[in-house]
Scaffold this active site. Sequence first.
Site, PDB file in Angstrom:
ATOM      1  N   LYS A   3      22.010   9.057   3.528  1.00 60.21           N
ATOM      2  CA  LYS A   3      23.092  10.048   3.470  1.00 60.21           C
ATOM      3  C   LYS A   3      24.290   9.593   4.298  1.00 60.21           C
ATOM      4  CE  LYS A   3      19.798  13.790   2.613  1.00 60.21           C
ATOM      5  NZ  LYS A   3      18.880  14.751   3.247  1.00 60.21           N
ATOM      6  N   VAL A  15      23.716  14.562  -0.827  1.00 57.66           N
ATOM      7  CA  VAL A  15      23.837  14.731   0.625  1.00 57.66           C
ATOM      8  C   VAL A  15      23.970  16.214   0.948  1.00 57.66           C
ATOM      9  CG1 VAL A  15      25.147  14.148   2.710  1.00 57.66           C
ATOM     10  CG2 VAL A  15      25.032  12.514   0.815  1.00 57.66           C
ATOM     11  N   VAL A  75      13.690  20.478  -8.092  1.00 58.48           N
ATOM     12  CA  VAL A  75      15.128  20.634  -8.369  1.00 58.48           C
ATOM     13  C   VAL A  75      15.365  20.763  -9.872  1.00 58.48           C
ATOM     14  CG1 VAL A  75      17.398  19.553  -8.153  1.00 58.48           C
ATOM     15  CG2 VAL A  75      15.738  19.332  -6.285  1.00 58.48           C
ATOM     16  N   GLY A  91      15.659  21.840  -0.890  1.00 56.34           N
ATOM     17  CA  GLY A  91      15.061  22.949  -1.641  1.00 56.34           C
ATOM     18  C   GLY A  91      15.554  22.956  -3.074  1.00 56.34           C
ATOM     19  N   ARG A 151       7.095  12.478 -16.745  1.00 57.31           N
ATOM     20  CA  ARG A 151       5.977  11.556 -16.919  1.00 57.31           C
ATOM     21  C   ARG A 151       4.773  12.259 -17.539  1.00 57.31           C
ATOM     22  NH1 ARG A 151       4.854   8.287 -11.606  1.00 57.31           N
ATOM     23  NH2 ARG A 151       5.755  10.164 -10.741  1.00 57.31           N
ATOM     24  N   ARG A 152       4.525  13.508 -17.111  1.00 58.18           N
ATOM     25  CA  ARG A 152       3.343  14.222 -17.606  1.00 58.18           C
ATOM     26  C   ARG A 152       3.763  15.590 -18.154  1.00 58.18           C
ATOM     27  NH1 ARG A 152       1.422  11.374 -13.152  1.00 58.18           N
ATOM     28  NH2 ARG A 152       2.156  13.009 -11.749  1.00 58.18           N
ATOM     29  N   ILE A 160      25.380  22.239   0.210  1.00 58.08           N
ATOM     30  CA  ILE A 160      26.653  22.321   0.947  1.00 58.08           C
ATOM     31  C   ILE A 160      27.743  21.524   0.234  1.00 58.08           C
ATOM     32  CG2 ILE A 160      27.776  21.987   3.178  1.00 58.08           C
ATOM     33  CD1 ILE A 160      24.976  21.831   4.451  1.00 58.08           C
ATOM     34  N   ASP A 192      15.944   8.861   5.269  1.00 59.17           N
ATOM     35  CA  ASP A 192      16.671   9.840   4.455  1.00 59.17           C
ATOM     36  C   ASP A 192      18.077  10.057   5.031  1.00 59.17           C
ATOM     37  OD1 ASP A 192      16.509  12.314   2.492  1.00 59.17           O
ATOM     38  OD2 ASP A 192      17.189  13.126   4.408  1.00 59.17           O
ATOM     39  N   GLU A 242       6.790  16.729   4.628  1.00 58.49           N
ATOM     40  CA  GLU A 242       6.002  16.193   3.509  1.00 58.49           C
ATOM     41  C   GLU A 242       4.670  15.656   4.024  1.00 58.49           C
ATOM     42  OE1 GLU A 242       7.269  15.620   0.315  1.00 58.49           O
ATOM     43  OE2 GLU A 242       9.348  16.160   0.640  1.00 58.49           O
TER      44      GLU A 242
HETATM   45  N1  HSE Z   1      13.727  15.663   2.995  1.00 61.14           N
HETATM   46  C1  HSE Z   1      15.088  16.062   3.182  1.00 61.14           C
HETATM   47  C2  HSE Z   1      15.184  16.963   4.399  1.00 61.14           C
HETATM   48  C3  HSE Z   1      15.696  16.770   2.020  1.00 61.14           C
HETATM   49  O1  HSE Z   1      14.215  17.188   5.107  1.00 61.14           O
HETATM   50  O2  HSE Z   1      16.290  17.424   4.642  1.00 61.14           O
HETATM   51  C4  HSE Z   1      16.073  15.868   0.904  1.00 61.14           C
HETATM   52  O3  HSE Z   1      17.027  14.947   1.289  1.00 61.14           O
END
Ligand code: HSE
Length: 437
Positions: free
Chosen positions: A205, A132, A17, A311, A48-49, A136, A201, A190
């Site tokens: 939200k 959130v 991001v 994204g 950090r790096r 959108i 997550d 992930e």
């Molecule tokens: N990992 C989240 C998703 C996106 O799959 O929608 C970030 O909140």
Amino acid sequence: MSGDEPIKVALLGCGTVGTEVVRLLTDQAGDLTARVGAPVELTGIAVRRPNKHREVPEELLTTDAVALVDSDVDVVVEVIGGIEPARTLLLRALRAGKSVVTANKALLAEHSAELSEAADASGADLYFEAAVAGAIPLLRPLRESLAGDRITRVMGIVNGTTNFILSAMDSTGAGYSETLEEASRLGYAEADPTADVDGYDAASKAAILASLAFHTRVTASDVHREGISAVSAADIAAAKGLGRTVKLLAICERVTDTAQDGSTTESVAVRVHPAMIPRSHPLAGVGGAFNAVFVEADAAGEMMFYGQGAGGAPTASAVLGDLVAVARNRVVSGRGPRESAYAALPVRPMGQTPTRYHLSLDVADRAGVLAQVAAVFAEHDVSIAAVRQQGRVDDASLVIVTHAAPEAALRSTVDKIGGLPVVREVVSVMRVEGEEQ
Ligand code: HSE
């Protein structure tokens, strides 16, 4: 502040991001100056790096985030994620009167009280549209456009990973584990998918959405949370058989109780769990990794917000929108709308929250079986809305959908039915949403 002086911006974090934030700030510098009324100048990027960030100007990179926050900047943009060090850095910025734009849902869902208090004390802005549903525009409509209305319900698909998995299970008929593997292979999940598939997550939200919708402070720990790992191919097939589909929903609702004397009390119920919704519901058509949120308000009626919920570029779009807003506020020495938690409604425990259930059972096909099953519902004061039975060779498939009843009563009903000798197998149990109660 005069229109010639730049608005100085510090960026904390430069992952997917952050890199897009830098790109948009650079590519659109001229337009942003016109929209803000002053140039927007990125003065530093804390990472950090530094040697891992070849795509952003090297001279802006620093490893000293505290010094960057303490430097002569007007706005701090945070895209690090997680609680620490983000919390400490943002409190430091707000206490020094610097406006903050953050995409950090976990932080806001746990610590919005102290962040808001710090912003109020110094008169700084705290904006978080990107936290959130990515790109959108959702939080600003809840906080500003609907500020004159009374929101009754917010129900949404706010996690793209789980929506991708459930959409794929619906279209292929495959089970959860193999679909998760496929999602990982395609880059939709992930390496450690826990936060997404277990609903953490979405719960963060949901807490943010409920707080804004109901002017009440709701934290992630107030949210009842269930993930999608127990959703089976049988659940998906049962939903399909009834003209429904399964979605992981974040549901925030205002619940009104009416006492015998006619007086009413209000509370809020906030939950994240898989549920069957009719295929005709607007949320049912939200496929793949997309997000959508359905809002109901007294005067406005029903609305749906739809788009990319994750994204780099989509999330950066929301960050930039907030950045332009807080920068404009600084140019006119003003402040945007602040958090409002005046209603302070109690959060209702899940056991007392009204929900509806769908049950799919394999039962013995003989006289009195339906009566035994129906008696368990009656015993728990759960009203049946629909029953469908299909006979087979020596047993029957029984599908039952209930009216709304307290969750605890529904759970006890399901537990007891599962133990009846005439019930050979509980094939699927799932909540039902998006229909008349
Ligand atoms: N990992 C989240 C998703 C996106 O799959 O929608 C970030 O909140």
